[in-house]
Design a protein around this motif. Structure first.
Motif, PDB file in Angstrom:
ATOM      1  N   LEU A  60      57.769  46.413   9.528  1.00  0.00           N
ATOM      2  CA  LEU A  60      59.484  47.110   9.852  1.00  0.00           C
ATOM      3  C   LEU A  60      60.530  46.536   9.004  1.00  0.00           C
ATOM      4  O   LEU A  60      61.065  47.163   8.295  1.00  0.00           O
ATOM      5  CB  LEU A  60      59.713  46.838  11.234  1.00  0.00           C
ATOM      6  CG  LEU A  60      61.074  47.459  11.702  1.00  0.00           C
ATOM      7  CD1 LEU A  60      61.425  48.683  11.690  1.00  0.00           C
ATOM      8  CD2 LEU A  60      61.326  47.080  13.291  1.00  0.00           C
ATOM      9  N   PHE A  61      60.473  45.537   8.725  1.00  0.00           N
ATOM     10  CA  PHE A  61      61.248  44.488   7.781  1.00  0.00           C
ATOM     11  C   PHE A  61      60.943  44.846   6.306  1.00  0.00           C
ATOM     12  O   PHE A  61      61.834  45.271   5.822  1.00  0.00           O
ATOM     13  CB  PHE A  61      60.724  42.929   8.011  1.00  0.00           C
ATOM     14  CG  PHE A  61      61.610  42.244   6.856  1.00  0.00           C
ATOM     15  CD1 PHE A  61      61.191  41.849   5.878  1.00  0.00           C
ATOM     16  CD2 PHE A  61      63.038  42.054   6.924  1.00  0.00           C
ATOM     17  CE1 PHE A  61      61.747  41.143   4.523  1.00  0.00           C
ATOM     18  CE2 PHE A  61      63.889  41.314   5.856  1.00  0.00           C
ATOM     19  CZ  PHE A  61      62.871  40.906   4.796  1.00  0.00           C
ATOM     20  N   LEU A  62      59.634  45.143   6.016  1.00  0.00           N
ATOM     21  CA  LEU A  62      59.409  45.420   4.662  1.00  0.00           C
ATOM     22  C   LEU A  62      59.863  46.976   4.201  1.00  0.00           C
ATOM     23  O   LEU A  62      60.037  47.149   3.200  1.00  0.00           O
ATOM     24  CB  LEU A  62      57.724  45.371   4.280  1.00  0.00           C
ATOM     25  CG  LEU A  62      57.396  43.856   4.069  1.00  0.00           C
ATOM     26  CD1 LEU A  62      56.009  43.974   4.023  1.00  0.00           C
ATOM     27  CD2 LEU A  62      58.171  43.132   3.090  1.00  0.00           C
ATOM     28  N   ASN A  63      59.972  47.792   5.255  1.00  0.00           N
ATOM     29  CA  ASN A  63      60.311  49.165   5.080  1.00  0.00           C
ATOM     30  C   ASN A  63      61.593  49.193   4.729  1.00  0.00           C
ATOM     31  O   ASN A  63      62.223  50.022   3.858  1.00  0.00           O
ATOM     32  CB  ASN A  63      60.127  49.835   6.457  1.00  0.00           C
ATOM     33  CG  ASN A  63      60.410  51.492   6.328  1.00  0.00           C
ATOM     34  OD1 ASN A  63      59.770  52.058   5.340  1.00  0.00           O
ATOM     35  ND2 ASN A  63      61.420  51.874   6.958  1.00  0.00           N
ATOM     36  N   LYS A  64      62.408  48.154   5.121  1.00  0.00           N
ATOM     37  CA  LYS A  64      63.862  48.051   4.739  1.00  0.00           C
ATOM     38  C   LYS A  64      64.143  47.789   3.182  1.00  0.00           C
ATOM     39  O   LYS A  64      65.053  48.132   2.609  1.00  0.00           O
ATOM     40  CB  LYS A  64      64.609  47.158   5.482  1.00  0.00           C
ATOM     41  CG  LYS A  64      64.644  47.510   7.075  1.00  0.00           C
ATOM     42  CD  LYS A  64      65.476  46.472   7.791  1.00  0.00           C
ATOM     43  CE  LYS A  64      65.458  46.871   9.156  1.00  0.00           C
ATOM     44  NZ  LYS A  64      65.793  45.749  10.095  1.00  0.00           N
ATOM     45  N   VAL A  65      63.072  46.909   2.649  1.00  0.00           N
ATOM     46  CA  VAL A  65      63.303  46.774   1.456  1.00  0.00           C
ATOM     47  C   VAL A  65      62.106  47.181   0.423  1.00  0.00           C
ATOM     48  O   VAL A  65      61.983  46.716  -0.604  1.00  0.00           O
ATOM     49  CB  VAL A  65      63.320  44.802   1.272  1.00  0.00           C
ATOM     50  CG1 VAL A  65      64.415  44.367   1.987  1.00  0.00           C
ATOM     51  CG2 VAL A  65      61.969  44.396   1.852  1.00  0.00           C
ATOM     52  N   GLU A  66      61.446  48.213   0.783  1.00  0.00           N
ATOM     53  CA  GLU A  66      60.456  48.832  -0.002  1.00  0.00           C
ATOM     54  C   GLU A  66      60.571  49.132  -1.476  1.00  0.00           C
ATOM     55  O   GLU A  66      59.682  48.924  -2.226  1.00  0.00           O
ATOM     56  CB  GLU A  66      59.790  50.011   0.705  1.00  0.00           C
ATOM     57  CG  GLU A  66      58.596  50.641  -0.080  1.00  0.00           C
ATOM     58  CD  GLU A  66      58.276  51.860   0.876  1.00  0.00           C
ATOM     59  OE1 GLU A  66      57.373  52.416   0.482  1.00  0.00           O
ATOM     60  OE2 GLU A  66      58.755  52.238   1.839  1.00  0.00           O
ATOM     61  N   SER A  67      61.619  49.530  -1.764  1.00  0.00           N
ATOM     62  CA  SER A  67      62.003  50.080  -2.897  1.00  0.00           C
ATOM     63  C   SER A  67      61.989  48.767  -4.157  1.00  0.00           C
ATOM     64  O   SER A  67      61.829  49.006  -5.379  1.00  0.00           O
ATOM     65  CB  SER A  67      63.386  50.736  -3.172  1.00  0.00           C
ATOM     66  OG  SER A  67      64.423  49.808  -2.652  1.00  0.00           O
ATOM     67  N   LEU A  79      52.134  41.827  12.611  1.00  0.00           N
ATOM     68  CA  LEU A  79      52.057  42.733  11.254  1.00  0.00           C
ATOM     69  C   LEU A  79      52.989  44.054  11.386  1.00  0.00           C
ATOM     70  O   LEU A  79      53.645  44.512  10.607  1.00  0.00           O
ATOM     71  CB  LEU A  79      50.872  43.290  11.236  1.00  0.00           C
ATOM     72  CG  LEU A  79      50.537  44.452  10.160  1.00  0.00           C
ATOM     73  CD1 LEU A  79      50.773  43.756   8.889  1.00  0.00           C
ATOM     74  CD2 LEU A  79      48.805  44.893  10.282  1.00  0.00           C
ATOM     75  N   ASP A  80      53.212  44.485  12.832  1.00  0.00           N
ATOM     76  CA  ASP A  80      54.163  45.541  13.024  1.00  0.00           C
ATOM     77  C   ASP A  80      55.718  44.971  12.654  1.00  0.00           C
ATOM     78  O   ASP A  80      56.274  45.896  12.070  1.00  0.00           O
ATOM     79  CB  ASP A  80      54.129  46.172  14.249  1.00  0.00           C
ATOM     80  CG  ASP A  80      52.907  46.945  14.845  1.00  0.00           C
ATOM     81  OD1 ASP A  80      52.627  47.088  15.695  1.00  0.00           O
ATOM     82  OD2 ASP A  80      52.167  47.289  13.570  1.00  0.00           O
ATOM     83  N   GLU A  81      56.059  44.072  12.919  1.00  0.00           N
ATOM     84  CA  GLU A  81      57.388  43.439  12.550  1.00  0.00           C
ATOM     85  C   GLU A  81      57.660  43.335  11.284  1.00  0.00           C
ATOM     86  O   GLU A  81      58.654  43.623  10.804  1.00  0.00           O
ATOM     87  CB  GLU A  81      57.561  41.950  13.476  1.00  0.00           C
ATOM     88  CG  GLU A  81      57.502  42.301  14.949  1.00  0.00           C
ATOM     89  CD  GLU A  81      58.822  42.705  15.496  1.00  0.00           C
ATOM     90  OE1 GLU A  81      60.013  42.810  14.851  1.00  0.00           O
ATOM     91  OE2 GLU A  81      59.117  42.947  16.718  1.00  0.00           O
ATOM     92  N   VAL A  82      56.539  42.741  10.518  1.00  0.00           N
ATOM     93  CA  VAL A  82      56.535  42.449   9.052  1.00  0.00           C
ATOM     94  C   VAL A  82      56.582  44.048   8.503  1.00  0.00           C
ATOM     95  O   VAL A  82      57.507  44.005   7.619  1.00  0.00           O
ATOM     96  CB  VAL A  82      55.421  41.580   8.498  1.00  0.00           C
ATOM     97  CG1 VAL A  82      55.423  41.875   7.064  1.00  0.00           C
ATOM     98  CG2 VAL A  82      55.483  40.237   9.242  1.00  0.00           C
TER      99      VAL A  82
END
Length: 167
Positions: free
Chosen positions: A24-31, A19-22
């Motif tokens: 972190l990844f999602l934070n990069k594409v949040e917009s 969940l933490d890794e996902v």
């Protein structure tokens, strides 16, 4: 396959780590996410109990950065120790073995890379997570470090990923 080695880890922490890794990844594409998915991401970020009471060594030569970052970290319940240069970072670690993670700026004097090398020479700190932060604008620096101004939500995600959970 290349990325699966960093994400798929066997053990009791697997669901939380994944969940933490996902996150972190999602934070990069949040917009680019829909409103529903942004809400899910917000819920995962508000897991304050993961960071609450953990100790961070913040090493930065600029008092303004220390003030802003330590305020944001303390807001999440983290305990912040301060080092103004690499020498102070090493001294603080020698006196406090219970530091969970280090945020290391690339400052003058003993810079962050040299301080990190010296910290890694001590067997007690070989596995201590160290996140490099920098204000330098060079592309190479930004790929190796978390660039300033720091996206605080990305920093929280990194802390959750790299800080070992207490059992």
């Amino acid at each position: 396959m290349r990325y699966s080695q960093s994400i798929i880890i066997k053990g009791v922490r697997l669901p939380e780590r994944l969940l933490d890794e996902v996150t972190l990844f999602l934070n990069k594409v949040e917009s680019d996410l829909s409103a529903d998915r942004q809400a899910m991401l917000h819920v995962s970020r508000s897991r304050d109990h993961v960071l609450d009471g953990r100790r961070v060594l913040l090493v930065d030569g600029d008092i303004r950065n220390i003030f802003s970052l330590s305020s944001a970290l303390e807001h999440q319940g983290l305990k912040v120790d301060i080092g103004r240069n690499g020498f102070e970072a090493i001294d603080t670690l020698d006196r406090n073995a219970d530091i969970d993670i280090v945020l290391m700026d690339m400052m003058p004097g003993m810079d962050g890379l040299e301080a990190t090398r010296r910290i890694r020479q001590d067997a007690r700190f070989r596995k201590l997570p160290i996140i490099a932060i920098t204000a330098k604008a060079m592309k190479d620096d930004q790929e190796q470090c978390l660039a300033k101004p720091i996206d605080i939500n990305r920093l929280y995600s990194l802390l959750r990923v790299w800080m070992p959970r207490r059992v």
